[in-house]
Design a protein around this motif. Structure first.
Motif, mmCIF file in Angstrom:
data_model
loop_
_atom_site.group_PDB
_atom_site.id
_atom_site.type_symbol
_atom_site.label_atom_id
_atom_site.label_comp_id
_atom_site.label_asym_id
_atom_site.label_seq_id
_atom_site.Cartn_x
_atom_site.Cartn_y
_atom_site.Cartn_z
ATOM 1 N N THR A 54 35.109 42.453 38.282
ATOM 2 C CA THR A 54 35.664 41.648 39.513
ATOM 3 C C THR A 54 37.088 41.335 39.113
ATOM 4 O OG1 THR A 54 33.647 40.804 40.247
ATOM 5 C CG2 THR A 54 35.388 39.767 41.145
ATOM 6 N N GLN A 56 40.254 39.268 40.562
ATOM 7 C CA GLN A 56 40.556 38.187 41.414
ATOM 8 C C GLN A 56 42.016 38.016 41.698
ATOM 9 O OE1 GLN A 56 38.261 34.632 41.050
ATOM 10 N NE2 GLN A 56 39.460 33.400 42.694
ATOM 11 N N ASP A 59 42.532 33.975 46.179
ATOM 12 C CA ASP A 59 41.326 33.946 46.867
ATOM 13 C C ASP A 59 40.616 35.299 46.911
ATOM 14 O OD1 ASP A 59 41.759 31.164 46.858
ATOM 15 O OD2 ASP A 59 42.437 31.175 48.890
ATOM 16 N N GLN A 60 41.026 36.342 46.928
ATOM 17 C CA GLN A 60 40.359 37.669 46.978
ATOM 18 C C GLN A 60 39.702 38.185 45.827
ATOM 19 O OE1 GLN A 60 43.223 40.737 48.009
ATOM 20 N NE2 GLN A 60 41.703 42.091 48.883
ATOM 21 N N LYS A 61 38.446 38.544 46.003
ATOM 22 C CA LYS A 61 37.502 39.021 44.795
ATOM 23 C C LYS A 61 37.474 40.324 45.256
ATOM 24 C CE LYS A 61 35.774 34.679 43.006
ATOM 25 N NZ LYS A 61 34.591 34.070 42.747
ATOM 26 N N ILE A 62 37.602 41.351 44.358
ATOM 27 C CA ILE A 62 37.328 42.831 44.597
ATOM 28 C C ILE A 62 36.380 43.162 43.416
ATOM 29 C CG2 ILE A 62 38.301 45.317 44.751
ATOM 30 C CD1 ILE A 62 40.854 43.699 45.466
ATOM 31 N N TYR A 77 46.561 38.108 38.735
ATOM 32 C CA TYR A 77 45.100 38.456 38.697
ATOM 33 C C TYR A 77 44.199 37.780 37.522
ATOM 34 C CZ TYR A 77 45.451 41.979 35.094
ATOM 35 O OH TYR A 77 45.381 42.429 33.858
#
Length: 98
Positions: A54, A56, A59-62, A77
Protein backbone atom coordinates in the motif's frame (compact mmCIF):
# COMPACT_ATOMS: atom_id res chain seq x y z
CA UNK A 1 -2.00 -10.60 -14.88
CA UNK A 2 1.23 -12.52 -14.46
CA UNK A 3 4.21 -10.65 -15.81
CA UNK A 4 7.97 -10.92 -15.25
CA UNK A 5 10.57 -8.23 -14.73
CA UNK A 6 12.09 -9.07 -18.11
CA UNK A 7 8.70 -8.63 -19.84
CA UNK A 8 8.19 -5.27 -18.14
CA UNK A 9 11.66 -4.08 -19.19
CA UNK A 10 10.89 -5.12 -22.77
CA UNK A 11 7.75 -2.94 -22.75
CA UNK A 12 9.63 0.23 -21.79
CA UNK A 13 12.67 1.27 -23.87
CA UNK A 14 15.61 2.53 -21.82
CA UNK A 15 15.80 5.69 -23.92
CA UNK A 16 12.33 6.81 -22.77
CA UNK A 17 11.80 5.08 -19.41
CA UNK A 18 13.59 4.17 -16.19
CA UNK A 19 12.70 0.73 -14.81
CA UNK A 20 13.57 -0.01 -11.18
CA UNK A 21 13.22 -3.41 -9.47
CA UNK A 22 13.10 -3.72 -5.67
CA UNK A 23 12.99 -6.73 -3.35
CA UNK A 24 11.79 -6.11 0.20
CA UNK A 25 12.05 -8.73 2.94
CA UNK A 26 9.08 -8.28 5.27
CA UNK A 27 11.12 -9.19 8.37
CA UNK A 28 13.58 -6.37 7.58
CA UNK A 29 10.89 -3.75 6.95
CA UNK A 30 9.40 -2.94 10.36
CA UNK A 31 11.19 0.41 10.72
CA UNK A 32 8.55 2.34 8.72
CA UNK A 33 6.26 2.68 11.75
CA UNK A 34 9.09 4.35 13.64
CA UNK A 35 10.34 6.72 10.94
CA UNK A 36 7.26 7.69 8.87
CA UNK A 37 7.39 8.82 5.23
CA UNK A 38 9.96 7.20 2.98
CA UNK A 39 10.58 10.21 0.79
CA UNK A 40 9.35 11.70 -2.44
CA UNK A 41 8.88 10.06 -5.83
CA UNK A 42 7.90 11.19 -9.30
CA UNK A 43 4.66 9.79 -10.78
CA UNK A 44 5.18 6.26 -12.05
CA UNK A 45 3.61 2.93 -12.93
CA UNK A 46 4.01 0.29 -10.21
CA UNK A 47 3.91 -3.46 -10.85
CA UNK A 48 3.81 -5.84 -7.87
CA UNK A 49 5.30 -9.16 -8.91
CA UNK A 50 5.21 -10.73 -5.44
CA UNK A 51 3.33 -9.84 -2.26
CA UNK A 52 1.11 -6.88 -1.50
CA UNK A 53 1.82 -3.20 -0.87
CA UNK A 54 0.00 0.00 0.00
CA UNK A 55 1.44 3.33 -1.07
CA UNK A 56 0.12 6.28 0.88
CA UNK A 57 0.32 9.79 -0.59
CA UNK A 58 -1.20 12.10 2.03
CA UNK A 59 -4.75 10.83 2.59
CA UNK A 60 -4.75 8.74 -0.61
CA UNK A 61 -4.02 5.02 -0.17
CA UNK A 62 -3.27 2.84 -3.20
CA UNK A 63 -3.36 -0.92 -2.59
CA UNK A 64 -1.55 -3.11 -5.10
CA UNK A 65 -1.63 -6.91 -4.89
CA UNK A 66 0.56 -9.49 -6.58
CA UNK A 67 0.00 -9.46 -10.33
CA UNK A 68 -1.49 -5.94 -10.36
CA UNK A 69 -0.25 -2.72 -11.91
CA UNK A 70 -1.36 0.79 -10.89
CA UNK A 71 -0.43 4.38 -11.58
CA UNK A 72 1.10 6.27 -8.65
CA UNK A 73 0.64 10.05 -8.48
CA UNK A 74 4.02 10.94 -7.05
CA UNK A 75 4.88 13.16 -4.11
CA UNK A 76 5.77 12.38 -0.49
CA UNK A 77 4.79 8.81 0.32
CA UNK A 78 4.84 6.02 2.84
CA UNK A 79 5.08 2.37 1.80
CA UNK A 80 3.35 -0.36 3.80
CA UNK A 81 3.87 -4.00 2.90
CA UNK A 82 1.79 -7.09 3.59
CA UNK A 83 2.93 -10.10 5.58
CA UNK A 84 5.24 -11.67 3.01
CA UNK A 85 8.23 -10.61 0.98
CA UNK A 86 7.62 -8.16 -1.86
CA UNK A 87 8.98 -7.63 -5.36
CA UNK A 88 8.09 -4.28 -6.93
CA UNK A 89 8.91 -2.83 -10.34
CA UNK A 90 8.42 0.92 -10.81
CA UNK A 91 8.52 2.55 -14.24
CA UNK A 92 9.10 6.27 -14.77
CA UNK A 93 8.74 8.09 -18.07
CA UNK A 94 11.81 10.14 -19.04
CA UNK A 95 12.61 12.93 -18.89
CA UNK A 96 11.16 13.60 -15.46
CA UNK A 97 8.80 16.58 -15.41
CA UNK A 98 9.81 18.91 -12.60
Amino acid sequence: MTVTYEEIKALYPGSTHRVSRNFIKSKEFNWIEDFGPMGTMMPCTCYVLQGEVTYQFGDQKINISEGECKELPGGEYTLHIGEGDVEIVNVWKLPFDT
